[in-house]
Write a protein that holds these residues in place. Sequence first.
Motif, mmCIF file in Angstrom:
data_model
loop_
_atom_site.group_PDB
_atom_site.id
_atom_site.type_symbol
_atom_site.label_atom_id
_atom_site.label_comp_id
_atom_site.label_asym_id
_atom_site.label_seq_id
_atom_site.Cartn_x
_atom_site.Cartn_y
_atom_site.Cartn_z
ATOM 1 N N GLN A 128 0.803 -1.221 0.000
ATOM 2 C CA GLN A 128 0.000 0.000 0.000
ATOM 3 C C GLN A 128 0.840 1.279 0.000
ATOM 4 O O GLN A 128 0.285 2.368 0.053
ATOM 5 C CB GLN A 128 -0.910 0.030 1.224
ATOM 6 N N GLY A 129 2.136 1.164 -0.060
ATOM 7 C CA GLY A 129 3.013 2.313 0.080
ATOM 8 C C GLY A 129 2.689 3.479 -0.840
ATOM 9 O O GLY A 129 2.569 4.621 -0.398
ATOM 10 N N ARG A 130 2.534 3.203 -2.138
ATOM 11 C CA ARG A 130 2.260 4.280 -3.097
ATOM 12 C C ARG A 130 0.903 4.916 -2.842
ATOM 13 O O ARG A 130 0.749 6.128 -2.912
ATOM 14 C CB ARG A 130 2.331 3.756 -4.527
ATOM 15 N N HIS A 131 -0.074 4.089 -2.540
ATOM 16 C CA HIS A 131 -1.426 4.594 -2.276
ATOM 17 C C HIS A 131 -1.429 5.481 -1.032
ATOM 18 O O HIS A 131 -2.029 6.564 -1.024
ATOM 19 C CB HIS A 131 -2.393 3.423 -2.119
ATOM 20 N N VAL A 132 -0.776 5.023 0.011
ATOM 21 C CA VAL A 132 -0.727 5.784 1.263
ATOM 22 C C VAL A 132 0.046 7.082 1.064
ATOM 23 O O VAL A 132 -0.354 8.135 1.569
ATOM 24 C CB VAL A 132 -0.134 4.933 2.402
ATOM 25 N N LEU A 133 1.144 7.037 0.324
ATOM 26 C CA LEU A 133 1.906 8.252 0.055
ATOM 27 C C LEU A 133 1.047 9.262 -0.703
ATOM 28 O O LEU A 133 1.042 10.453 -0.373
ATOM 29 C CB LEU A 133 3.175 7.944 -0.732
ATOM 30 N N ASN A 134 0.291 8.803 -1.690
ATOM 31 C CA ASN A 134 -0.614 9.680 -2.431
ATOM 32 C C ASN A 134 -1.656 10.292 -1.500
ATOM 33 O O ASN A 134 -1.934 11.496 -1.552
ATOM 34 C CB ASN A 134 -1.296 8.919 -3.564
ATOM 35 N N TRP A 135 -2.218 9.470 -0.625
ATOM 36 C CA TRP A 135 -3.211 9.945 0.348
ATOM 37 C C TRP A 135 -2.602 11.007 1.256
ATOM 38 O O TRP A 135 -3.217 12.035 1.522
ATOM 39 C CB TRP A 135 -3.727 8.751 1.141
ATOM 40 N N ARG A 136 -1.376 10.764 1.716
ATOM 41 C CA ARG A 136 -0.705 11.733 2.595
ATOM 42 C C ARG A 136 -0.459 13.061 1.880
ATOM 43 O O ARG A 136 -0.631 14.138 2.464
ATOM 44 C CB ARG A 136 0.616 11.163 3.101
ATOM 45 N N ILE A 137 -0.044 12.996 0.625
ATOM 46 C CA ILE A 137 0.208 14.222 -0.139
ATOM 47 C C ILE A 137 -1.084 15.008 -0.322
ATOM 48 O O ILE A 137 -1.113 16.227 -0.142
ATOM 49 C CB ILE A 137 0.862 13.890 -1.502
ATOM 50 N N GLU A 138 -2.168 14.316 -0.676
ATOM 51 C CA GLU A 138 -3.458 14.990 -0.836
ATOM 52 C C GLU A 138 -3.927 15.622 0.469
ATOM 53 O O GLU A 138 -4.432 16.750 0.480
ATOM 54 C CB GLU A 138 -4.499 14.017 -1.370
ATOM 55 N N LYS B 55 -2.014 16.610 2.965
ATOM 56 C CA LYS B 55 -1.128 17.745 3.261
ATOM 57 C C LYS B 55 -1.518 18.967 2.437
ATOM 58 O O LYS B 55 -1.542 20.092 2.944
ATOM 59 C CB LYS B 55 0.320 17.357 2.989
ATOM 60 N N MET B 56 -1.842 18.764 1.177
ATOM 61 C CA MET B 56 -2.258 19.874 0.315
ATOM 62 C C MET B 56 -3.578 20.471 0.804
ATOM 63 O O MET B 56 -3.740 21.696 0.807
ATOM 64 C CB MET B 56 -2.361 19.405 -1.134
ATOM 65 N N ALA B 57 -4.506 19.625 1.218
ATOM 66 C CA ALA B 57 -5.794 20.116 1.714
ATOM 67 C C ALA B 57 -5.612 20.908 3.007
ATOM 68 O O ALA B 57 -6.229 21.966 3.182
ATOM 69 C CB ALA B 57 -6.747 18.938 1.929
ATOM 70 N N GLN B 58 -4.749 20.412 3.891
ATOM 71 C CA GLN B 58 -4.499 21.125 5.145
ATOM 72 C C GLN B 58 -3.809 22.466 4.863
ATOM 73 O O GLN B 58 -4.153 23.485 5.470
ATOM 74 C CB GLN B 58 -3.639 20.263 6.085
ATOM 75 N N ALA B 59 -2.873 22.482 3.934
ATOM 76 C CA ALA B 59 -2.198 23.734 3.575
ATOM 77 C C ALA B 59 -3.193 24.741 3.000
ATOM 78 O O ALA B 59 -3.115 25.940 3.297
ATOM 79 C CB ALA B 59 -1.077 23.460 2.577
ATOM 80 N N ALA B 60 -4.143 24.260 2.213
ATOM 81 C CA ALA B 60 -5.159 25.154 1.649
ATOM 82 C C ALA B 60 -6.028 25.752 2.759
ATOM 83 O O ALA B 60 -6.341 26.948 2.724
ATOM 84 C CB ALA B 60 -6.024 24.397 0.636
#
Length: 80
Positions: free
Chosen positions: A29-39, A41-46
């Motif tokens: 699940q590494g790639r999926h989880v990394l994608n989820w984390r990036i999304e 982080k971007m939402a929190q930054a917004a």
Amino acid sequence: MFDTQAAEVVAAERAAVLDILDAMMRPDQGRHVLNWRIEAKMAQAALLTRATFLQNQKEAQRAKLLAMRNVDTCKALLLS
């Protein structure tokens, strides 16, 4: 942002949440989880950007509240 002690606490909490996440996910699940984390982080930054720079104080306060709730949700996973 400039409080070193607070930044250290946040960094430790972040590391603890990531340890929990790593323990929960399957190896494939590494790639999926990394994608989820990036999304996330971007939402929190917004939200934080809106809370800081919006002229409409009601909307800025709402964004700040939502951002704080997101942090509180993650911190709730940690043992105090």
